[in-house]
Motif scaffolding. Structure first.
Motif, PDB file in Angstrom:
ATOM      1  N   ALA A 200     -12.454   0.928  -0.574  1.00 24.21           N
ATOM      2  CA  ALA A 200     -11.697   2.355  -0.305  1.00 24.21           C
ATOM      3  C   ALA A 200     -10.131   1.941  -0.468  1.00 24.21           C
ATOM      4  O   ALA A 200      -9.321   2.826  -0.902  1.00 24.21           O
ATOM      5  CB  ALA A 200     -11.937   2.504   0.923  1.00 24.21           C
ATOM      6  N   HIS A 201      -9.698   0.681  -0.006  1.00 17.83           N
ATOM      7  CA  HIS A 201      -8.307   0.397   0.302  1.00 17.83           C
ATOM      8  C   HIS A 201      -7.771   0.338  -1.275  1.00 17.83           C
ATOM      9  O   HIS A 201      -6.707   0.849  -1.733  1.00 17.83           O
ATOM     10  CB  HIS A 201      -8.121  -0.805   0.916  1.00 17.83           C
ATOM     11  N   HIS A 202      -8.436  -0.368  -2.238  1.00 19.42           N
ATOM     12  CA  HIS A 202      -7.848  -0.543  -3.649  1.00 19.42           C
ATOM     13  C   HIS A 202      -8.107   0.679  -4.502  1.00 19.42           C
ATOM     14  O   HIS A 202      -7.472   0.860  -5.464  1.00 19.42           O
ATOM     15  CB  HIS A 202      -8.552  -2.039  -4.047  1.00 19.42           C
ATOM     16  N   ALA A 203      -9.041   1.219  -3.991  1.00 11.71           N
ATOM     17  CA  ALA A 203      -9.490   2.759  -4.849  1.00 11.71           C
ATOM     18  C   ALA A 203      -8.374   3.500  -4.596  1.00 11.71           C
ATOM     19  O   ALA A 203      -7.658   4.550  -5.480  1.00 11.71           O
ATOM     20  CB  ALA A 203     -10.563   3.204  -4.350  1.00 11.71           C
ATOM     21  N   GLN A 204      -7.706   3.577  -3.389  1.00 17.21           N
ATOM     22  CA  GLN A 204      -6.657   4.463  -2.968  1.00 17.21           C
ATOM     23  C   GLN A 204      -5.472   3.859  -3.596  1.00 17.21           C
ATOM     24  O   GLN A 204      -4.372   4.896  -4.127  1.00 17.21           O
ATOM     25  CB  GLN A 204      -6.346   4.500  -1.478  1.00 17.21           C
ATOM     26  N   LEU A 205      -4.951   2.772  -3.651  1.00 20.82           N
ATOM     27  CA  LEU A 205      -3.908   2.115  -4.547  1.00 20.82           C
ATOM     28  C   LEU A 205      -4.144   2.552  -6.038  1.00 20.82           C
ATOM     29  O   LEU A 205      -2.992   3.003  -6.627  1.00 20.82           O
ATOM     30  CB  LEU A 205      -3.866   0.644  -4.309  1.00 20.82           C
ATOM     31  N   ARG A 206      -5.200   2.429  -6.551  1.00 20.53           N
ATOM     32  CA  ARG A 206      -5.335   2.970  -8.043  1.00 20.53           C
ATOM     33  C   ARG A 206      -5.023   4.468  -8.129  1.00 20.53           C
ATOM     34  O   ARG A 206      -4.281   4.806  -9.124  1.00 20.53           O
ATOM     35  CB  ARG A 206      -6.601   2.521  -8.593  1.00 20.53           C
ATOM     36  N   ARG A 207      -5.543   5.308  -7.255  1.00 16.47           N
ATOM     37  CA  ARG A 207      -5.324   6.659  -7.473  1.00 16.47           C
ATOM     38  C   ARG A 207      -3.706   6.764  -7.102  1.00 16.47           C
ATOM     39  O   ARG A 207      -3.268   7.558  -7.853  1.00 16.47           O
ATOM     40  CB  ARG A 207      -6.077   7.287  -6.282  1.00 16.47           C
ATOM     41  N   ASP A 208      -3.143   6.277  -6.329  1.00 14.43           N
ATOM     42  CA  ASP A 208      -1.763   6.298  -6.111  1.00 14.43           C
ATOM     43  C   ASP A 208      -0.859   5.952  -7.324  1.00 14.43           C
ATOM     44  O   ASP A 208       0.245   6.265  -7.342  1.00 14.43           O
ATOM     45  CB  ASP A 208      -1.163   5.484  -4.793  1.00 14.43           C
TER      46      ASP A 208
ATOM     47  N   TRP B 229       0.837  -1.025   0.072  1.00 16.62           N
ATOM     48  CA  TRP B 229       0.000  -0.038   0.124  1.00 16.62           C
ATOM     49  C   TRP B 229       0.672   1.304   0.246  1.00 16.62           C
ATOM     50  O   TRP B 229       2.073   1.269   0.208  1.00 16.62           O
ATOM     51  CB  TRP B 229      -0.766  -0.021   1.339  1.00 16.62           C
ATOM     52  N   CYS B 230       0.177   2.313  -0.349  1.00 15.19           N
ATOM     53  CA  CYS B 230       0.940   3.680  -0.330  1.00 15.19           C
ATOM     54  C   CYS B 230       0.587   4.582   0.907  1.00 15.19           C
ATOM     55  O   CYS B 230      -0.698   4.523   1.232  1.00 15.19           O
ATOM     56  CB  CYS B 230       0.586   4.261  -1.474  1.00 15.19           C
ATOM     57  N   ASP B 231       1.361   5.158   1.749  1.00 19.19           N
ATOM     58  CA  ASP B 231       1.042   5.688   2.589  1.00 19.19           C
ATOM     59  C   ASP B 231       2.061   7.020   2.865  1.00 19.19           C
ATOM     60  O   ASP B 231       2.931   7.278   2.353  1.00 19.19           O
ATOM     61  CB  ASP B 231       1.243   4.894   3.884  1.00 19.19           C
TER      62      ASP B 231
END
Length: 457
Positions: A448-456, A289-291
């Motif tokens: 939500a988790h994978h949508a954030q990954l796609r955005r990053d 993940w990205c953080d």
């Protein structure tokens, strides 16, 4: 390793015939034969009468096509280097040309073999032996397939493509520096912490306290990707990108290929060596993940879990299949290492309720030993997700849709409609059973988790 450097330099300086446009192989084949004898514990020096038939056969089978398989030439010529010794030869050793060499060898019957110090090194040090052999192959056999030759001289080793366990290297072995790691092929990078490519995946990583966001819990490592640091201060000064080694670790998650982990002395004290770098075995990437890191910049993070060498026994199912309680916080069990204990009863319950039929595609896979399906956790169990190991957090999926779901290529809305995220196409409703209720909060977390990954990305 200074002596090995000297040996390799001497090999590269060997004078051999190149009239055909390619270096002759008489001397390197003779050296490989002698190294194989050292590796096998055979005597260092061999009488010419014994060496002649063995070397003639090797030169005939593995020398350059059309060359004369004359073992007397290398047996004598090598003595002009610091690699070889002739013992028992009275007077001056002749130049290795012409028929007079053979007569001289027959008259004096000297013994020949590796120089004493080199023999001991080749007999006892696998890493040094591999490096010397690699130098010979690169210098004289470039572009050729040496497998049969190495087998003939008893130097064939298990095929090593860079991934997994390194032949001849024990887990727990300590190396003094990065050069030694490189030479042993444990971590084939002299500076970078990640060795690998996006196409093939990561071979190995080094955990040495270089990134402030790293977490080392022994059997579980939260590893920070590479990039974005100031080389002088070591501080994170910009966002990381999902390229190079960072992309390689994602590929390893996709393929499931194990990664070698090396810990340095500057890492977490409880799990790091006192000095040098220690090879700590194989881990698998289970999540990424990205953080925002401690310095405020985006960093890529990876959850690596040590591969256990034992498996916990399955728990028996109850006859009437009551809904098992599971664990809100999955426990840890002490074995060879610590790992999250997944409830076998929960997984079996979900699969049996759905008759081993995929909740996405409706396919039921039949095998010779019965139907097969996989239990997929909606919210992953490990850090940083910390999902519960309960039936409400598990789906029954076929292997293909399990993989797609884990990578966020399938999303499930609260109304249970399924979307293929690669195309945006609706795949219809999730197949459900009244006895298996899914918690919508876990579905929301997954989206939500994978949508954030796609955005990053």
């Amino acid at each position: 390793m200074a002596f090995v450097d000297e040996v390799c330099a001497e090999i590269n300086a060997l004078r051999v015939d190149q009239s055909s446009g390619q270096p002759a192989r008489h001397q390197p084949i003779t050296l490989l034969w002698a190294i194989g004898r050292a590796a096998g514990g055979q005597p260092r020096l061999v009488p010419w009468s014994d060496a002649r038939p063995a070397l003639r056969r090797l030169l005939k089978d593995h020398g350059r096509p059309g060359s004369d398989p004359a073992p007397e030439y290398p047996f004598v010529a090598l003595s002009r280097s610091r690699l070889w010794e002739l013992d028992g030869a009275a007077g001056e050793v002749p130049v290795a040309r012409g028929s007079g060499v053979r007569r001289w060898l027959d008259e004096h019957s000297p013994r020949g073999g590796l120089e004493g110090r080199l023999y001991e090194l080749m007999a006892t040090n696998l890493v040094a032996r591999r490096r010397v052999v690699d130098t010979l192959l690169h210098r004289f056999f470039d572009g050729a397939e040496p497998t049969l030759l190495l087998g003939a001289v008893h130097l064939a080793a298990p095929i090593f493509d860079g991934f997994g366990l390194v032949p001849g290297i024990a887990v727990g072995q300590v190396f003094p520096n990065r050069r030694a790691l490189f030479d042993a092929r444990v971590h084939r990078q002299l500076q970078a912490g990640i060795c690998g490519t996006q196409e093939r995946g990561a071979e190995s990583i080094v955990v040495s306290g270089g990134y402030e966001d790293d977490e080392d819990h022994g059997d579980v490592i939260i590893y920070t990707g590479q990039g974005g640091r100031d080389e002088r201060t070591g501080q994170q000064v910009k966002d990381q990108e999902l390229t190079l080694g960072n992309a390689a670790l994602v590929t390893s998650l996709t393929t499931g290929t194990p990664i070698r982990v090396v810990r340095g002395a500057n890492g977490e004290p409880a799990h790091s060596p006192v000095s040098g770098l220690r090879y700590d075995g194989l881990f698998r990437v289970e999540d990424y993940w990205c953080d925002h890191g401690q310095a405020g910049h985006l960093v890529w993070r990876y959850r690596l879990v040590q591969i256990a060498d034992t498996q916990l026994p399955d728990q028996p199912l109850r006859a009437m299949l009551p809904v098992p309680e599971g664990e809100e916080t999955p426990s840890r069990l002490e074995a060879t290492i610590r790992r999250i204990v997944r409830s076998t009863a929960v997984a079996d319950y979900v699969k049996r309720i759905h008759d081993f039929t995929c909740q996405v595609c409706g396919i039921r896979l039949a095998t010779p030993t019965g139907a097969y399906a996989e239990a997929a956790h909606i919210r992953a169990l490990g850090r940083p997700h910390s999902g519960p190991d309960v039936a409400a957090n598990v789906l029954c999926l076929c292997p293909n849709h399990h993989t797609l779901f884990d990578f966020g290529m399938l999303s499930i809305a609260d109304d249970r409609s399924i979307t293929d995220e690669s195309t945006g196409v609706s795949l219809g409703p999730l197949r459900e059973k009244p006895a298996h209720q899914i918690d919508p909060a876990h579905l929301a977390y997954h989206r939500a988790h994978h949508a954030q990954l796609r955005r990053d990305n």
